[in-house]
Design an enzyme around this catalytic site. Structure first.
Site, PDB file in Angstrom:
ATOM      1  N   ASP A  16       1.167  -0.967   0.050  1.00 27.99           N
ATOM      2  CA  ASP A  16      -0.148   0.052   0.019  1.00 27.99           C
ATOM      3  C   ASP A  16       0.767   1.270  -0.072  1.00 27.99           C
ATOM      4  O   ASP A  16       2.303   1.089   0.117  1.00 27.99           O
ATOM      5  CB  ASP A  16      -0.996  -0.252   1.307  1.00 27.99           C
ATOM      6  CG  ASP A  16      -1.644   0.911   1.446  1.00 27.99           C
ATOM      7  OD1 ASP A  16      -2.425   1.776   0.354  1.00 27.99           O
ATOM      8  OD2 ASP A  16      -1.808   1.979   2.548  1.00 27.99           O
ATOM      9  N   ASP A  18      -0.050   5.154   0.905  1.00 26.90           N
ATOM     10  CA  ASP A  18      -0.399   6.060   1.867  1.00 26.90           C
ATOM     11  C   ASP A  18      -0.399   5.492   3.313  1.00 26.90           C
ATOM     12  O   ASP A  18      -1.217   4.679   3.531  1.00 26.90           O
ATOM     13  CB  ASP A  18      -1.557   6.940   1.896  1.00 26.90           C
ATOM     14  CG  ASP A  18      -1.609   7.808   0.481  1.00 26.90           C
ATOM     15  OD1 ASP A  18      -0.706   8.758   0.300  1.00 26.90           O
ATOM     16  OD2 ASP A  18      -2.544   7.398  -0.385  1.00 26.90           O
ATOM     17  N   ASP A 172      -1.229  -0.545   5.860  1.00 29.24           N
ATOM     18  CA  ASP A 172      -1.495   0.236   7.380  1.00 29.24           C
ATOM     19  C   ASP A 172      -2.834   0.462   8.036  1.00 29.24           C
ATOM     20  O   ASP A 172      -3.118   0.665   8.756  1.00 29.24           O
ATOM     21  CB  ASP A 172      -0.738   1.493   7.307  1.00 29.24           C
ATOM     22  CG  ASP A 172      -1.741   2.479   6.583  1.00 29.24           C
ATOM     23  OD1 ASP A 172      -2.301   3.540   6.912  1.00 29.24           O
ATOM     24  OD2 ASP A 172      -1.907   2.043   5.352  1.00 29.24           O
TER      25      ASP A 172
END
Length: 199
Positions: A16, A18, A172
């Protein structure tokens, strides 16, 4: 704090962007607050973290549901992205994860699967010094169904030519972890390896 590692069975790595490779979450949060504040919406950090990885337009749809607002998702979503772009030079790389990309570059296929939009995703990779390390990028522009749907990560796997079960995803946010598990991939939560943004 233990070290972030590749699963011994992993044949392809998906990251991922961001909050995983780039510490953009504080910048995204301030951009949302700046724009939504103009419309009288007091956007909470809790709600922001719950929607981590969800594209801006879909986020505004959700905000309308939760806050009872009637914002135009396309307009306000694009306004937020413009505000974010104005501030994005403030982001920092998340070294523990960025180092992993550099370490395995050329050894294993690597892709980025993001809920962000293509142009800004490449700009983010440039700011954190990874533009030349990433060949495959699947963004919100490339999928019909964003995270928590598995489409983003399944497209990454397909472009890498790796079976989903042999892919390790680094994430995250809850929507991304859910997407990785639904895709049948190995899912690693990177926030266990660094101090996550606390609002």
């Amino acid at each position: 704090m233990h070290k972030l590692e590749i699963h011994p069975k992993a044949k392809g790595l998906i990251f991922d962007l961001d909050g995983t490779l780039a510490d953009t979450m504080p910048v995204h949060f301030v951009a949302y607050q700046n724009i939504l504040g103009k419309y009288g919406v007091d956007y909470s950090a809790k709600m922001f973290l719950e929607l981590a990885g969800v594209p801006a337009v879909e986020t505004i749809v959700k905000i309308n549901e939760v806050y009872g607002s009637s914002l135009n998702p396309e307009e306000v979503g694009h306004e937020k992205e413009a505000e974010y772009e104005r501030m994005m030079h403030e982001m920092k790389p998340i070294d523990a994860v960025v180092d992993l990309v550099k370490q395995y570059h050329g050894k294993l296929p690597i892709a980025v699967g993001t809920g962000g939009y293509t142009r800004l995703a490449w700009k983010t990779l440039e700011i954190i010094g990874l533009k030349d390390y990433i060949e495959i990028l699947v963004s919100a522009n490339d999928v019909q169904n964003p995270k928590p749907h598995p489409e983003t990560f399944l497209r990454c796997a397909k472009q890498m030519g790796i079976a989903p079960k042999d892919c390790q995803v680094f994430e995250d946010g809850d929507p991304g972890m859910q997407a990785a598990r639904t895709a049948g991939m190995m899912a690693t939560l990177v926030t266990d390896y660094y101090d996550v943004f606390k609002a």
